[in-house]
Design a protein around this motif. Structure first.
Motif, PDB file in Angstrom:
ATOM      1  N   GLN A  39       7.912   7.217   0.067  1.00  0.00           N
ATOM      2  CA  GLN A  39       9.277   7.333   0.199  1.00  0.00           C
ATOM      3  C   GLN A  39       9.808   6.014   0.851  1.00  0.00           C
ATOM      4  OE1 GLN A  39      11.253  10.943   1.344  1.00  0.00           O
ATOM      5  NE2 GLN A  39      11.080  11.781  -0.821  1.00  0.00           N
ATOM      6  N   SER A  40      10.740   5.282   0.402  1.00  0.00           N
ATOM      7  CA  SER A  40      11.259   3.882   0.760  1.00  0.00           C
ATOM      8  C   SER A  40      11.859   4.197   2.191  1.00  0.00           C
ATOM      9  CB  SER A  40      12.174   3.496  -0.003  1.00  0.00           C
ATOM     10  OG  SER A  40      13.424   4.148  -0.204  1.00  0.00           O
ATOM     11  N   TYR A  41      12.217   5.442   2.605  1.00  0.00           N
ATOM     12  CA  TYR A  41      12.853   5.827   3.835  1.00  0.00           C
ATOM     13  C   TYR A  41      11.577   5.818   4.789  1.00  0.00           C
ATOM     14  CZ  TYR A  41      16.585   7.585   1.032  1.00  0.00           C
ATOM     15  OH  TYR A  41      17.494   7.784   0.134  1.00  0.00           O
ATOM     16  N   TRP A  42      10.456   6.152   4.624  1.00  0.00           N
ATOM     17  CA  TRP A  42       9.473   5.949   5.543  1.00  0.00           C
ATOM     18  C   TRP A  42       8.770   4.647   5.336  1.00  0.00           C
ATOM     19  CZ3 TRP A  42       8.316   9.459   8.910  1.00  0.00           C
ATOM     20  CH2 TRP A  42       8.667  10.719   8.686  1.00  0.00           C
ATOM     21  N   GLN A  43       9.189   3.709   4.637  1.00  0.00           N
ATOM     22  CA  GLN A  43       8.817   2.190   4.687  1.00  0.00           C
ATOM     23  C   GLN A  43       9.456   1.831   5.462  1.00  0.00           C
ATOM     24  OE1 GLN A  43       8.120   0.214   0.844  1.00  0.00           O
ATOM     25  NE2 GLN A  43       7.547   2.332  -0.039  1.00  0.00           N
TER      26      GLN A  43
ATOM     27  N   GLY B  84       0.644  -1.232   0.012  1.00  0.00           N
ATOM     28  CA  GLY B  84      -0.101  -0.022  -0.154  1.00  0.00           C
ATOM     29  C   GLY B  84       0.774   1.123  -0.038  1.00  0.00           C
ATOM     30  N   MET B  85       1.816   1.374   0.740  1.00  0.00           N
ATOM     31  CA  MET B  85       2.934   2.527   0.936  1.00  0.00           C
ATOM     32  C   MET B  85       3.428   2.533  -0.607  1.00  0.00           C
ATOM     33  SD  MET B  85       4.458   2.155   4.716  1.00  0.00           S
ATOM     34  CE  MET B  85       5.106   3.453   4.741  1.00  0.00           C
ATOM     35  N   THR B  86       3.980   1.560  -1.126  1.00  0.00           N
ATOM     36  CA  THR B  86       4.646   1.756  -2.391  1.00  0.00           C
ATOM     37  C   THR B  86       3.523   2.314  -3.446  1.00  0.00           C
ATOM     38  OG1 THR B  86       5.866  -0.492  -2.155  1.00  0.00           O
ATOM     39  CG2 THR B  86       5.460   0.327  -4.335  1.00  0.00           C
TER      40      THR B  86
END
Length: 342
Positions: A310-314, A303-305
């Motif tokens: 941003q991948s940093y937040w993931q 979902g975040m993707t």
């Protein structure tokens, strides 16, 4: 699901185990844990279904499951490892090393694909046996052994691949990573089969019950006649084998094998196992809980993707989820102590 107790008996015989049916309070606690995980999964799914376009499409569901298949394959076996009172933090590096080794044998040494895969799986098994031997023969805690092996294996993978990627061009391996059967990718079926095998071992075999007993009280298990060291070595060997299988699947999905593959996967594996109901102190855990936790991680990442976060937040979200999982585990441990004292 919590670990069964061992009935007292002569040291030379296999101990009798507690009745198959856990006490009503334990059944209720396990049910509440499952319901909580299902509720969290449903809330996350509903949120991303509303906020992220295309999230609920079947194509994206397949992609979501594909994304967790590698971690899930390792997490299934790691559930038993944690139940026994150990941690294997070398699974990500073992996966990368086995993937590089298998791709090298197939594409550069030109061994038949089946032979290359078998040798790659054998490498993972040997890695697990080495972890087990160091842990039991040299009395090094498993967490320390596997942290050391994490670095050792990552470095060996880099040296073996000479810092480059090894292409996976074999038709069978490519199809393993990209083709589907009955609507699901092959790598998802592999994960589900591994979960099914581990669930059978954990819930319906004497060996599985003994793993719970060892995790709950290893000294009492030893005095009751259980070969504790053999069980621990076997579990770490199985963990290495599952890591190698996951690494080969990951290389098939990516089309390349390299030394940086599966970096950080060990933390996601531990997060899933703890969030699913296993205890860091051993003796408790649920295979079905780990599967639900894997799906929660998959929904969150996918979902975040889609939302282009941003991948940093993931990475931040993954770390926060690990902290939550450990906090929940500590809360469960306090409840168990209160129930035992009541």
């Amino acid at each position: 699901m919590t670990g069964p107790a061992i009935a007292s008996g002569p040291p030379t015989t296999t101990p009798r185990l507690a009745a198959d049916t856990p006490p009503p309070r334990r059944r209720r606690a396990a049910l509440y844990d499952d319901l909580a995980l299902l509720l969290l999964l449903a809330v996350l799914y509903a949120f991303f279904a509303v906020k992220a376009d295309g999230f609920s499409s079947w194509a994206n569901i397949q992609n979501l499951l594909l994304g967790v298949s590698v971690i899930g394959t390792m997490a299934a076996v790691s559930t038993l490892v944690v139940i026994s009172g150990m941690l294997d933090l070398s699974v990500g590096s073992a996966a990368a090393y086995a993937a590089v080794f298998t791709a090298w044998l197939n594409s550069q040494v030109h061994l038949p694909t089946a032979v290359a895969i078998l040798l790659g799986l054998l490498l993972g098994l040997v890695i697990g046996l080495i972890n087990g031997w160091i842990t039991e023969a040299l009395h090094v805690p498993a967490i320390i052994t596997t942290i050391g092996m994490l670095s050792v294996l990552r470095g060996l993978a880099y040296l073996f691949a000479n810092g480059t990627e090894i292409l996976v061009s074999n038709h069978f391996l490519v199809s393993l990573g990209s083709d589907s059967a009955l609507g699901l990718p092959w790598s998802v079926w592999i994960m589900l089969v591994v979960f099914a095998v581990v669930a059978v071992v954990a819930n319906w075999t004497i060996a599985g019950r003994n793993v719970f007993a060892i995790g709950a009280n290893s000294r009492a298990s030893l005095l009751a006649g259980l070969p504790v060291s053999r069980y621990r070595i076997a579990l770490l060997a199985a963990s290495g084998l599952s890591a190698a299988l996951a690494g080969i699947v990951l290389a098939a999905q990516a089309g390349t094998a390299n030394s940086t593959a599966a970096n950080g996967y060990e933390l996601q594996v531990i997060t899933a196992v703890l969030l699913g109901g296993a205890s860091l102190t051993g003796g408790a855990g649920k295979v079905r809980g780990t599967l639900l936790a894997i799906l929660i991680i998959g929904v969150l990442n996918n979902g975040m993707t889609i939302l282009a976060i941003q991948s940093y937040w993931q990475t931040v979200a993954s770390g926060a989820l690990l902290i939550v999982a450990v906090a929940v585990d500590q809360g469960r441990a306090r409840l168990r102590r209160r129930r035992a004292a009541a």
